[in-house]
Enzyme design. Structure first.
Site, PDB file in Angstrom:
ATOM      1  N   VAL A 115     -14.170  34.136  -7.014  1.00  0.00           N
ATOM      2  CA  VAL A 115     -13.077  35.103  -7.002  1.00  0.00           C
ATOM      3  C   VAL A 115     -12.146  34.576  -8.091  1.00  0.00           C
ATOM      4  O   VAL A 115     -11.441  33.596  -7.892  1.00  0.00           O
ATOM      5  CB  VAL A 115     -12.373  35.179  -5.634  1.00  0.00           C
ATOM      6  CG1 VAL A 115     -11.173  36.112  -5.697  1.00  0.00           C
ATOM      7  CG2 VAL A 115     -13.349  35.618  -4.550  1.00  0.00           C
ATOM      8  N   PRO A 116     -12.187  35.171  -9.284  1.00  0.00           N
ATOM      9  CA  PRO A 116     -11.634  34.533 -10.482  1.00  0.00           C
ATOM     10  C   PRO A 116     -10.109  34.541 -10.595  1.00  0.00           C
ATOM     11  O   PRO A 116      -9.527  35.110 -11.525  1.00  0.00           O
ATOM     12  CB  PRO A 116     -12.287  35.329 -11.612  1.00  0.00           C
ATOM     13  CG  PRO A 116     -12.474  36.687 -11.035  1.00  0.00           C
ATOM     14  CD  PRO A 116     -12.827  36.448  -9.582  1.00  0.00           C
ATOM     15  N   CYS A 117      -9.454  33.873  -9.675  1.00  0.00           N
ATOM     16  CA  CYS A 117      -7.996  33.787  -9.722  1.00  0.00           C
ATOM     17  C   CYS A 117      -7.525  33.018 -10.956  1.00  0.00           C
ATOM     18  O   CYS A 117      -6.383  33.192 -11.382  1.00  0.00           O
ATOM     19  CB  CYS A 117      -7.450  33.174  -8.445  1.00  0.00           C
ATOM     20  SG  CYS A 117      -8.124  31.555  -8.059  1.00  0.00           S
ATOM     21  N   HIS A 118      -8.398  32.239 -11.561  1.00  0.00           N
ATOM     22  CA  HIS A 118      -8.026  31.510 -12.776  1.00  0.00           C
ATOM     23  C   HIS A 118      -7.815  32.461 -13.956  1.00  0.00           C
ATOM     24  O   HIS A 118      -7.214  32.080 -14.956  1.00  0.00           O
ATOM     25  CB  HIS A 118      -9.080  30.448 -13.121  1.00  0.00           C
ATOM     26  CG  HIS A 118     -10.442  31.004 -13.388  1.00  0.00           C
ATOM     27  ND1 HIS A 118     -11.300  31.388 -12.369  1.00  0.00           N
ATOM     28  CD2 HIS A 118     -11.097  31.251 -14.549  1.00  0.00           C
ATOM     29  CE1 HIS A 118     -12.426  31.839 -12.897  1.00  0.00           C
ATOM     30  NE2 HIS A 118     -12.328  31.765 -14.225  1.00  0.00           N
ATOM     31  N   ARG A 119      -8.257  33.712 -13.836  1.00  0.00           N
ATOM     32  CA  ARG A 119      -8.097  34.686 -14.917  1.00  0.00           C
ATOM     33  C   ARG A 119      -6.778  35.462 -14.817  1.00  0.00           C
ATOM     34  O   ARG A 119      -6.556  36.398 -15.572  1.00  0.00           O
ATOM     35  CB  ARG A 119      -9.275  35.654 -14.917  1.00  0.00           C
ATOM     36  CG  ARG A 119     -10.578  34.964 -15.277  1.00  0.00           C
ATOM     37  CD  ARG A 119     -11.718  35.933 -15.437  1.00  0.00           C
ATOM     38  NE  ARG A 119     -12.965  35.200 -15.522  1.00  0.00           N
ATOM     39  CZ  ARG A 119     -14.075  35.549 -14.893  1.00  0.00           C
ATOM     40  NH1 ARG A 119     -14.108  36.658 -14.176  1.00  0.00           N
ATOM     41  NH2 ARG A 119     -15.159  34.814 -15.006  1.00  0.00           N
TER      42      ARG A 119
END
Length: 156
Positions: A115-119
């Site tokens: 779940v790409p919260c780093h983006r």
């Protein structure tokens, strides 16, 4: 498998009845009822492929996300991002919410990377908070070729 050695440290896994429930660099994550340590081989292989350079390795990973309805809605929007970056404000506007509420939900994401919260970055593309630390966030974005990418066309 319970864990995977990565360039960013050891990634620990937890699973629920429907799939991967958490992937965290720290193993102190508080698992909700019905969640156990470990993940199926397919989920772990997706992380191995990601670290080998396949940025969209998580499309077929089943998740069992535990959180409020609001948080799950934010996490679903993050999964729909694909390889794009977005800002907290853009995501808030798309979900008819407030950037701070988005930030809290993003920060509570239990399945890092998949779940790409780093983006999610600041309005001008600056790196803002990441539960696993800004050094890891920068590494992930660099690994994906995203550092310095313009947010002008990024949409949630």
């Amino acid at each position: 498998m319970n864990q995977l050695k990565t360039p960013l440290g050891t990634l620990h896994f937890w699973s629920g009845a429907r799939g991967l429930a958490a992937a965290q660099f720290e193993c102190e994550w508080q698992a909700p009822a019905g969640v156990r340590r470990g993940a199926d081989r397919g989920s772990v292989e997706a992380f191995e492929r990601y670290f080998a350079g396949e940025a969209l390795a998580f499309n077929d990973v089943d998740l069992d996300l535990h959180g409020s309805d609001y948080a799950r809605r934010v996490w679903a929007a993050l999964r729909e991002l694909g390889p794009k970056l977005t800002s907290y404000g853009t995501l808030a506007q798309a979900l008819d919410s407030a950037p701070r509420a988005i930030g809290r939900a993003v920060g509570a994401n239990p399945v890092l990377i998949a779940v790409p919260c780093h983006r999610v970055v600041g309005a001008r593309g600056e790196l803002r908070g990441y539960a696993a630390g800004l050094t890891r966030k920068r590494w992930l974005l660099t690994h994906e070729g995203r550092v310095g990418t313009s947010l002008r066309h990024a949409q949630p």
